[in-house]
Scaffold this motif. Structure first.
Motif, short mmCIF file in Angstrom:
data_model
loop_
_atom_site.label_atom_id
_atom_site.label_comp_id
_atom_site.label_asym_id
_atom_site.label_seq_id
_atom_site.Cartn_x
_atom_site.Cartn_y
_atom_site.Cartn_z
N UNK A 103 -27.11 -24.61 -0.42
CA UNK A 103 -28.12 -23.87 -0.86
C UNK A 103 -29.54 -24.37 0.21
N UNK A 104 -30.01 -23.00 0.74
CA UNK A 104 -31.20 -23.30 1.15
C UNK A 104 -32.09 -22.20 0.89
N UNK A 105 -33.08 -21.91 1.13
CA UNK A 105 -34.22 -20.72 0.68
C UNK A 105 -33.81 -19.73 1.52
N UNK A 106 -33.20 -19.77 2.63
CA UNK A 106 -32.58 -18.66 3.37
C UNK A 106 -31.21 -18.45 3.16
N UNK A 107 -30.63 -18.62 2.34
CA UNK A 107 -29.39 -18.45 2.14
C UNK A 107 -29.00 -16.77 1.74
N UNK A 108 -28.14 -16.37 2.23
CA UNK A 108 -27.85 -14.89 2.32
C UNK A 108 -27.12 -14.55 0.98
N UNK A 109 -27.71 -13.93 0.03
CA UNK A 109 -27.03 -13.56 -1.15
C UNK A 109 -26.80 -12.16 -1.19
N UNK A 110 -26.75 -11.35 -0.28
CA UNK A 110 -26.26 -10.05 -0.20
C UNK A 110 -24.87 -9.45 -0.64
N UNK A 111 -24.67 -8.53 -1.35
CA UNK A 111 -23.28 -8.14 -1.49
C UNK A 111 -22.24 -7.90 -0.50
N UNK A 241 -20.49 -31.55 -10.98
CA UNK A 241 -19.71 -30.93 -10.06
C UNK A 241 -19.38 -29.18 -10.05
N UNK A 242 -20.32 -28.77 -11.08
CA UNK A 242 -20.19 -27.26 -11.38
C UNK A 242 -20.20 -26.36 -10.11
N UNK A 243 -19.64 -25.21 -10.33
CA UNK A 243 -19.62 -24.38 -9.26
C UNK A 243 -20.21 -22.93 -9.78
N UNK A 244 -20.50 -22.05 -8.82
CA UNK A 244 -21.26 -20.81 -9.13
C UNK A 244 -20.68 -19.81 -8.26
N UNK A 245 -20.25 -18.84 -8.56
CA UNK A 245 -19.85 -17.91 -7.57
C UNK A 245 -19.99 -16.32 -8.25
N UNK A 246 -20.35 -15.26 -7.59
CA UNK A 246 -20.90 -14.02 -7.98
C UNK A 246 -20.48 -13.03 -7.25
N UNK A 247 -19.23 -12.65 -7.31
CA UNK A 247 -18.75 -11.31 -6.76
C UNK A 247 -19.51 -10.07 -7.17
N UNK A 248 -20.20 -9.38 -6.20
CA UNK A 248 -19.57 -8.93 -4.72
C UNK A 248 -20.36 -9.98 -3.80
N UNK A 260 -28.16 -25.54 -9.25
CA UNK A 260 -29.39 -25.31 -9.98
C UNK A 260 -30.66 -24.81 -9.02
N UNK A 261 -31.05 -24.95 -7.86
CA UNK A 261 -31.83 -24.41 -6.96
C UNK A 261 -31.59 -22.88 -6.83
N UNK A 262 -30.12 -22.55 -6.82
CA UNK A 262 -29.91 -21.06 -6.41
C UNK A 262 -30.31 -20.38 -7.71
N UNK A 263 -30.07 -20.92 -8.93
CA UNK A 263 -30.26 -20.32 -10.30
C UNK A 263 -31.93 -20.06 -10.28
N UNK A 264 -32.43 -21.14 -10.17
CA UNK A 264 -33.90 -21.36 -10.32
C UNK A 264 -34.87 -20.39 -9.19
N UNK A 265 -34.27 -20.36 -8.28
CA UNK A 265 -35.20 -19.73 -7.14
C UNK A 265 -34.75 -18.35 -7.12
N UNK A 266 -33.17 -18.13 -7.33
CA UNK A 266 -33.07 -16.64 -6.84
C UNK A 266 -32.56 -15.99 -8.01
#
Length: 347
Positions: A103-111, A241-248, A260-266
């Motif tokens: 994860x970075x601040x510029x991570x693409x989280x588009x469907x 070592x938890x994982x998060x995925x969110x289709x689409x 945690x950063x992706x949850x907190x920031x996005x």
């Protein structure tokens, strides 16, 4: 008099059909879900199966059991439906398409709408309270996300053979008759399917059955943390070592240092951004919630369904299905909620 007699005969025929076929509706639904990876498509296929069985019931000569006959109709219907899919005959999770991202601040989280994404299934549609505990556990394990996702990587006919033989325990000769192939062909197809599935089989801890008190406690902690936008509480709840995925969304993340950063920031936003309601019975053998996301006008818009894979008293994986069409299947409204809405939102 003839009309009355015909009506009586029709009612008797309908009663006989229902008595013979209805006991298998739930297991047929689970079968179609395993084959198609979509709860919405499975609903349609089961309806089609019963319609075809009704039309041809008069010609059913008892050469097999009613259960085998219904599975033959359902399986061939699934194979036809899979063949009609233009893009692919499988539905996937992001974790099935490649490794996790950093994860970075510029991570693409588009469907990504090019893929056909796996959907969750309510446990209430594949189990009943009347079943003995061992049957309930078996039914839940048979629709685990990890298992269903693994099945989707098999070619359609291999998928059918493996499910019919290894999950449902039909004899090879019966499977051959259902698919109109030789018994030798069934055995060779099964061998290839098992070899492929073994490479993708979920680890034992991924399919561990949490106790009911553990699952409920974890679910309550998750809802509270999310609704309060509490990243620290989620840090304590998730495994290292938890994982998060969110289709689409195609990108997925693994490890607290990424999750945690992706949850907190996005995702979390400010307290009150999310409303979450427990799914009665859970989904895919796991605790689950229905999620709503507050818009600029203060109304909670439907988001979708989130499935938590629980290991002990912690969360090992969050699979967040951002598809509002799923909510009615799980007993919730696919419509905006008022900010001061009820504690639950069943249909």
């Amino acid at each position: 008099m003839a009309d009355a007699a015909d009506a009586d005969y029709g009612d008797e025929f309908a009663d006989d059909f229902a008595r013979e076929t209805e006991p298998y509706r739930r297991e047929l639904f689970a079968h179609c879900y395993r084959m198609l990876g979509s709860v919405l498509d499975a609903e349609d296929l089961v309806q089609e199966t019963y319609l075809r069985a009704w039309r041809h019931h008069g010609g059913f000569e008892g050469r097999s059991s009613v259960r085998t006959w219904l599975y033959q109709i359902a399986t061939n219907g699934c194979l036809t439906a899979l063949a009609r899919r233009r893009d692919a005959d499988r539905r996937v999770l992001p974790s099935g398409l490649g490794p996790p991202e950093r994860y970075t601040q510029s991570a693409q989280l588009e469907p990504d709408l090019r893929e056909q994404w796996l959907q969750p299934v309510p446990d209430a549609l594949v189990t009943t309270d009347a079943e003995d505990p061992a049957s309930v556990v078996a039914a839940r394990e048979g629709v685990r996300l990890a298992l269903v996702a693994s099945l989707q990587h098999l070619p359609a006919r291999q998928r059918a053979v493996l499910v019919l033989r290894d999950v449902l325990a039909f004899p090879a000769a019966e499977v051959a008759a259902m698919l109109e192939v030789s018994t030798a062909s069934v055995k060779s197809t099964l061998q290839r399917a098992r070899a492929t599935l073994q490479e993708r089989a979920p680890a034992a801890d991924e399919i561990a059955e949490p106790t009911a008190p553990q699952a409920k406690a974890v679910l309550n902690r998750y809802i509270k943390a999310f609704e309060n936008s509490d990243a620290d509480a989620l840090t304590r709840l998730l495994l290292h070592d938890a994982a998060i995925e969110a289709p689409p969304i195609r990108a997925w993340f693994k490890g607290l240092e990424n999750c945690i950063p992706v949850l907190r920031d996005r995702v979390l936003g400010t307290p009150g951004l999310w409303r979450m309601f427990p799914v009665a019975g859970g989904a895919n053998g796991c605790p689950a919630v229905a999620g709503y996301l507050r818009d600029a006008q203060g109304r909670y818009q439907p988001y979708g369904v989130v499935v938590l894979e629980v290991i002990g008293d912690r969360v090992g994986r969050i699979v967040s299905f951002g598809d509002p069409r799923l909510l009615p299947v799980f007993g919730f409204e696919n419509a905006a909620l008022r900010e001061a809405g009820p504690a639950t939102s069943p249909r």
